[in-house]
Design an enzyme around this catalytic site. Structure first.
Site, short mmCIF file in Angstrom:
data_model
loop_
_atom_site.label_atom_id
_atom_site.label_comp_id
_atom_site.label_asym_id
_atom_site.label_seq_id
_atom_site.Cartn_x
_atom_site.Cartn_y
_atom_site.Cartn_z
CE1 TYR A 1 160.56 25.00 65.02
CE2 TYR A 1 162.06 25.71 66.74
CZ TYR A 1 160.90 25.07 66.36
OH TYR A 1 160.07 24.52 67.31
CE LYS B 1 157.48 27.08 65.46
NZ LYS B 1 156.10 26.62 65.65
CG LEU C 1 142.19 24.99 55.91
CD1 LEU C 1 142.10 23.77 54.99
CD2 LEU C 1 142.84 24.57 57.24
CE1 TYR C 2 139.13 31.20 51.70
CE2 TYR C 2 140.41 29.60 50.44
CZ TYR C 2 140.12 30.91 50.78
OH TYR C 2 140.82 31.93 50.19
CG ASN D 1 152.82 18.90 55.15
OD1 ASN D 1 153.10 18.45 56.26
ND2 ASN D 1 153.62 19.71 54.48
P1 NAD Z 1 156.29 17.28 64.81
O1 NAD Z 1 157.30 17.42 63.74
O2 NAD Z 1 156.04 15.93 65.37
O3 NAD Z 1 154.89 17.85 64.35
C1 NAD Z 1 154.74 18.87 63.39
C2 NAD Z 1 153.57 18.48 62.49
O4 NAD Z 1 153.36 19.52 61.53
C3 NAD Z 1 153.85 17.21 61.69
O5 NAD Z 1 152.72 16.36 61.77
C4 NAD Z 1 154.07 17.71 60.28
O6 NAD Z 1 153.75 16.76 59.29
C5 NAD Z 1 153.16 18.93 60.26
N1 NAD Z 1 153.51 19.90 59.23
C6 NAD Z 1 154.73 20.40 58.94
N2 NAD Z 1 154.66 21.27 57.93
C7 NAD Z 1 153.35 21.36 57.60
C8 NAD Z 1 152.62 22.09 56.62
N3 NAD Z 1 153.25 22.95 55.79
N4 NAD Z 1 151.28 21.95 56.55
C9 NAD Z 1 150.64 21.09 57.37
N5 NAD Z 1 151.27 20.34 58.30
C10 NAD Z 1 152.61 20.48 58.41
O7 NAD Z 1 156.72 18.30 65.98
P2 NAD Z 1 156.08 18.55 67.41
O8 NAD Z 1 157.12 18.29 68.42
O9 NAD Z 1 154.78 17.87 67.53
O10 NAD Z 1 155.87 20.12 67.36
C11 NAD Z 1 154.60 20.71 67.14
C12 NAD Z 1 154.70 22.21 67.26
O11 NAD Z 1 155.18 22.57 68.56
C13 NAD Z 1 155.66 22.86 66.26
O12 NAD Z 1 155.09 24.05 65.79
C14 NAD Z 1 156.89 23.13 67.07
O13 NAD Z 1 157.59 24.24 66.58
C15 NAD Z 1 156.32 23.41 68.45
N6 NAD Z 1 157.30 23.11 69.50
C16 NAD Z 1 157.55 21.83 69.89
C17 NAD Z 1 158.50 21.58 70.88
C18 NAD Z 1 158.80 20.19 71.38
O14 NAD Z 1 159.65 20.04 72.26
N7 NAD Z 1 158.14 19.15 70.92
C19 NAD Z 1 159.21 22.66 71.44
C20 NAD Z 1 158.96 23.94 70.99
C21 NAD Z 1 157.98 24.16 70.03
#
Ligand code: NAD
Ligand code: UDP
Length: 322
Positions: free
Chosen positions: A148, A152, A66-67, A37
């Protein structure tokens, strides 16, 4: 379609990690559907994939059903930086919990295997160090990080209930701090913040005394862990920690970035945010045993590549873009 070519959904595919994952899966020849999104993700992150015949995107919020017909789902959609996930905390809990329910429901309907990007935040401010998967954590359910952390944690609960109740094939990984190209320059995470501040010659904002520790994993290593996890047999559910076990104080990260960028920035201290974990480092024994995985990119090499990315971004867009 070949037997090894799969239809793969990546939620959050336009984000930092998601875009690297899409790139990897497209390169392997899979049919990749990126759903996002664009809350924190950017089209620029996936622009180079748009002309690939095995890549498509859909603007969609996973809080709504989502389908689609797919073989595998990587559920990454959720803002990940404290600044972004605290911006709209109710939405953060919604995407973590309702988003997980929708994706699990989809997996159940089409019998897809489903991967959950969980986080080291499920351990909260840990009292066990380094953190093993058996540790149940020390999360403040009322604080600013709870949207968060608890979101999670609830998502993990849902994954294991769908496993028990609906016999889904689930893959849960707990990701520790990961960095690299395509981090959002304004997301407030420490690596991107320090690099952007250094490149702009601004003060480096060190929260607290900088003695709090983190262990930083380069994105390519993490994505390798994702793909290995998804390829495991049905009996491997996780949770499995994925991260780099090389732990350093945040102060040292600031010093390393100043040296690598050649910046003349000063380090200035700001208050430590509420509930900021004082130490964090993964025990990756399980990932080593089960996946044969461990990070291969050291901090200096990873930071050098990440600095080069932000230097390019800065020169392409000018300082104003930051
Ligand atoms: P990011 O914010 O770059 O990516 C998250 C993506 O999810 C974005 O593209 C955002 O637009 C999309 N998004 C958010 N809400 C949404 C929704 N309701 N519907 C559809 N899309 C949606 O963050 P990231 O670092 O790429 O993290 C990705 C995943 O990995 C996350 O779930 C995060 O919790 C997990 N994570 C990341 C890290 C890290 O260090 N990067 C550490 C722990 C966990
Ligand atoms: N941090 C900092 N200065 C910044 C941003 C973050 O000192 O400009 C610290 C933050 O307080 C935390 C660590 O760096 O101790 C990692 O923060 P980040 O937001 O990257 O992720 P976290 O691990 O806290 O989820």
């Amino acid at each position: 379609m070949s037997l090894t070519r799969k239809r793969i959904l990546v939620t959050g595919g336009a984000g930092f990690l998601g875009s690297h994952l899409c790139e990897r899966l497209v390169r392997e020849g899979h049919d990749v559907l990126c759903v996002d999104n664009y809350f924190t993700g950017r089209k620029d992150n996936i622009a180079h994939l748009m002309d690939k015949p095995n890549f498509e995107t859909m603007r969609h919020d996973i809080c709504f059903p989502l389908y689609v017909e797919v073989d595998e789902i990587y559920n990454l959609a959720c803002p990940a930086s404290p600044v972004h996930y605290q911006f709209d905390p109710v939405q953060t809990t919604k995407v973590s919990v309702i988003g997980a329910i929708n994706m699990l429901g989809l997996a159940k309907r089409v019998r897809a295997r489903i991967f959950q990007a969980s986080t080291s935040e499920v351990y909260g401010d840990p009292t066990v160090h380094p953190q093993t998967e058996a540790y149940r954590g020390n999360v403040n359910p009322l604080g600013p990080r709870a949207c968060y952390d608890e979101g999670k944690r609830c998502a993990e609960t849902l994954f294991f209930d769908y496993l028990r109740q609906h016999k889904l094939t689930i893959k849960v990984v707990r990701i520790f701090n990961t960095y690299g190209p395509r981090m959002h320059p304004n997301d407030g995470r420490v690596v991107s913040n320090f690099i952007v501040q250094a490149l702009r010659g601004e003060d480096i904002t060190l929260f607290g005394d900088g003695g709090q520790t983190r262990a930083f994993c380069y994105v390519d290593d993490l994505i390798e862990g994702f793909v290995r996890m998804m390829a495991t047999g049905d009996d491997i559910t996780g949770p499995i920690n994925l991260g780099n076990p090389h732990e350093i104080p945040v102060r040292e990260l600031a010093e390393r970035i100043i040296t690598l960028t050649g910046a003349r920035s000063n380090i200035v201290h700001r208050p430590l945010p509420e509930d900021d974990p004082l130490q964090r480092c993964p025990d990756i024994s399980r990932a080593r045993d089960v996946l044969g995985w461990q990070p291969g990119v050291n901090l200096e090499e990873g930071l050098t590549r990440t600095i080069a990315y932000f230097e390019n971004l800065l020169s392409e867009r000018g300082a104003a873009a930051f």
